[in-house]
Design a protein around this motif. Structure first.
Motif, PDB file in Angstrom:
ATOM      1  N   ILE A 159       0.883  -1.203   0.031  1.00 27.03           N
ATOM      2  CA  ILE A 159       0.032   0.095   0.094  1.00 27.03           C
ATOM      3  C   ILE A 159       0.834   1.309  -0.095  1.00 27.03           C
ATOM      4  CG2 ILE A 159      -1.608   1.502   1.344  1.00 27.03           C
ATOM      5  CD1 ILE A 159      -2.704  -1.435   2.270  1.00 27.03           C
ATOM      6  N   SER A 164      -3.002  -0.543  -5.313  1.00 26.42           N
ATOM      7  CA  SER A 164      -4.538  -0.579  -4.945  1.00 26.42           C
ATOM      8  C   SER A 164      -4.945  -1.916  -4.141  1.00 26.42           C
ATOM      9  CB  SER A 164      -5.492  -0.429  -6.389  1.00 26.42           C
ATOM     10  OG  SER A 164      -5.158  -1.630  -7.078  1.00 26.42           O
ATOM     11  N   ASN A 165      -6.171  -2.016  -3.633  1.00 25.77           N
ATOM     12  CA  ASN A 165      -6.508  -3.210  -3.153  1.00 25.77           C
ATOM     13  C   ASN A 165      -6.367  -4.400  -4.429  1.00 25.77           C
ATOM     14  OD1 ASN A 165      -6.803  -1.584  -1.021  1.00 25.77           O
ATOM     15  ND2 ASN A 165      -9.167  -2.548  -0.692  1.00 25.77           N
ATOM     16  N   LYS A 180      -9.052  -6.892   1.991  1.00 29.87           N
ATOM     17  CA  LYS A 180      -9.841  -5.764   2.807  1.00 29.87           C
ATOM     18  C   LYS A 180      -9.663  -6.304   4.535  1.00 29.87           C
ATOM     19  CE  LYS A 180     -13.107  -4.520  -0.847  1.00 29.87           C
ATOM     20  NZ  LYS A 180     -14.634  -4.734  -1.072  1.00 29.87           N
ATOM     21  N   ILE A 183      -6.488  -5.057   5.840  1.00 29.14           N
ATOM     22  CA  ILE A 183      -6.140  -3.922   5.732  1.00 29.14           C
ATOM     23  C   ILE A 183      -6.940  -3.151   7.235  1.00 29.14           C
ATOM     24  CG2 ILE A 183      -6.826  -1.524   4.589  1.00 29.14           C
ATOM     25  CD1 ILE A 183      -6.249  -2.958   1.966  1.00 29.14           C
ATOM     26  N   TYR A 187      -5.074  -0.924   9.720  1.00 28.49           N
ATOM     27  CA  TYR A 187      -5.719   0.425  10.167  1.00 28.49           C
ATOM     28  C   TYR A 187      -5.620   0.356  11.874  1.00 28.49           C
ATOM     29  CZ  TYR A 187      -6.667   1.975   5.527  1.00 28.49           C
ATOM     30  OH  TYR A 187      -6.587   2.239   4.267  1.00 28.49           O
ATOM     31  N   SER A 194      -7.619   6.510   7.644  1.00 27.02           N
ATOM     32  CA  SER A 194      -7.703   6.373   6.208  1.00 27.02           C
ATOM     33  C   SER A 194      -6.542   5.909   5.538  1.00 27.02           C
ATOM     34  CB  SER A 194      -7.858   7.783   5.683  1.00 27.02           C
ATOM     35  OG  SER A 194      -6.589   8.496   5.900  1.00 27.02           O
ATOM     36  N   ARG A 195      -6.602   5.700   4.303  1.00 24.10           N
ATOM     37  CA  ARG A 195      -5.446   5.123   3.304  1.00 24.10           C
ATOM     38  C   ARG A 195      -4.325   6.111   3.340  1.00 24.10           C
ATOM     39  NH1 ARG A 195      -6.322   0.781   0.202  1.00 24.10           N
ATOM     40  NH2 ARG A 195      -4.816   0.101  -1.214  1.00 24.10           N
ATOM     41  N   THR A 196      -4.841   7.508   3.267  1.00 26.03           N
ATOM     42  CA  THR A 196      -3.499   8.381   3.213  1.00 26.03           C
ATOM     43  C   THR A 196      -2.508   8.305   4.616  1.00 26.03           C
ATOM     44  OG1 THR A 196      -4.690   9.657   1.703  1.00 26.03           O
ATOM     45  CG2 THR A 196      -3.090  10.960   3.183  1.00 26.03           C
TER      46      THR A 196
END
Length: 221
Positions: A159, A164-165, A180, A183, A187, A194-196
């Protein structure tokens, strides 16, 4: 009296310092049998190498051209892949590219050393696929100290590289739903909303690979 055999000379190829250091330390008790000749590609290599050990952590495992280039490198007599991903398509493709071993990260140090010696003797070695949920407890990887498993760390590294996923699922041969789930756990463990935020955390915690080290063995600058 038979003369003792010289140790097998191994070069470790990976883009992450912590992964390489942890792997090198696995051989500390076996220095009479395994000599790690190279970690840093910025240093000129003068030794001939018996085995290049390609650690696939967060590398594009579906890009088999990398393995072909390693196999063709005249500085290495043999090439083995060191991985947790034993999807049959990956194993078959790697063997077709000419690798001499496909070794599991779940192997204890003594078995890993024995497998490398067998490869050095001219045999091809393919480990038994690891059982689901088995982790490489003896090694280090980015994020281990934060509670990330090796597979969670690999996914976070992908990532952080901007995958991308869908890319992650393709590269790791995991289902999109499994990716997912990983991920979500990542997190939660790193406190990212968030991904950022996850990418920024990854950059700050050593998840950006040193591609120069990989390029060095693939014939790059």
């Amino acid at each position: 009296m038979a003369r003792p055999r010289p140790p097998v000379r191994v070069a470790l190829v990976d883009g992450y310092d912590v992964v390489l250091t942890g792997l090198a330390h696995m051989f500390d008790q076996y220095r009479d049998r395994i000599v790690v000749c190279e970690i840093d590609a910025n240093a000129e290599l003068s030794d001939e190498i018996d085995i290049v050990m390609y650690d696939s952590f967060a590398q594009p495992e579906s890009d088999q051209s990398e393995l072909a280039k390693l196999v063709a490198n005249p500085r290495a007599a043999r090439v083995v892949v060191y991985t947790w991903n034993f999807h049959p398509a990956l194993v078959d493709s790697a063997l077709e590219q000419g690798v001499h071993g496909y070794l599991s990260k779940t192997l204890p140090a003594r078995d890993l050393v024995a497998a490398l010696e067998t490869v050095h003797a001219g045999e091809q070695v393919v480990s038994e696929p690891p059982r689901a949920g088995t982790s490489t407890r003896a090694l280090d990887w980015p994020g281990k100290s934060e509670g990330l498993s090796d597979r969670e760390s690999e996914i976070l590294a992908l990532i952080t590289q901007g995958k991308s996923n869908a890319d992650v699922a393709s590269l790791t041969y995991l289902s999109p739903n499994t990716v997912k789930s990983y991920i979500r756990n990542i997190y939660r463990k790193i406190g990212a909303s968030s991904r950022t935020r996850a990418v920024l955390w990854g950059v700050a915690h050593g998840f950006t690979p040193d591609h120069h080290r990989i390029d060095h063995w693939l014939g790059g600058p």
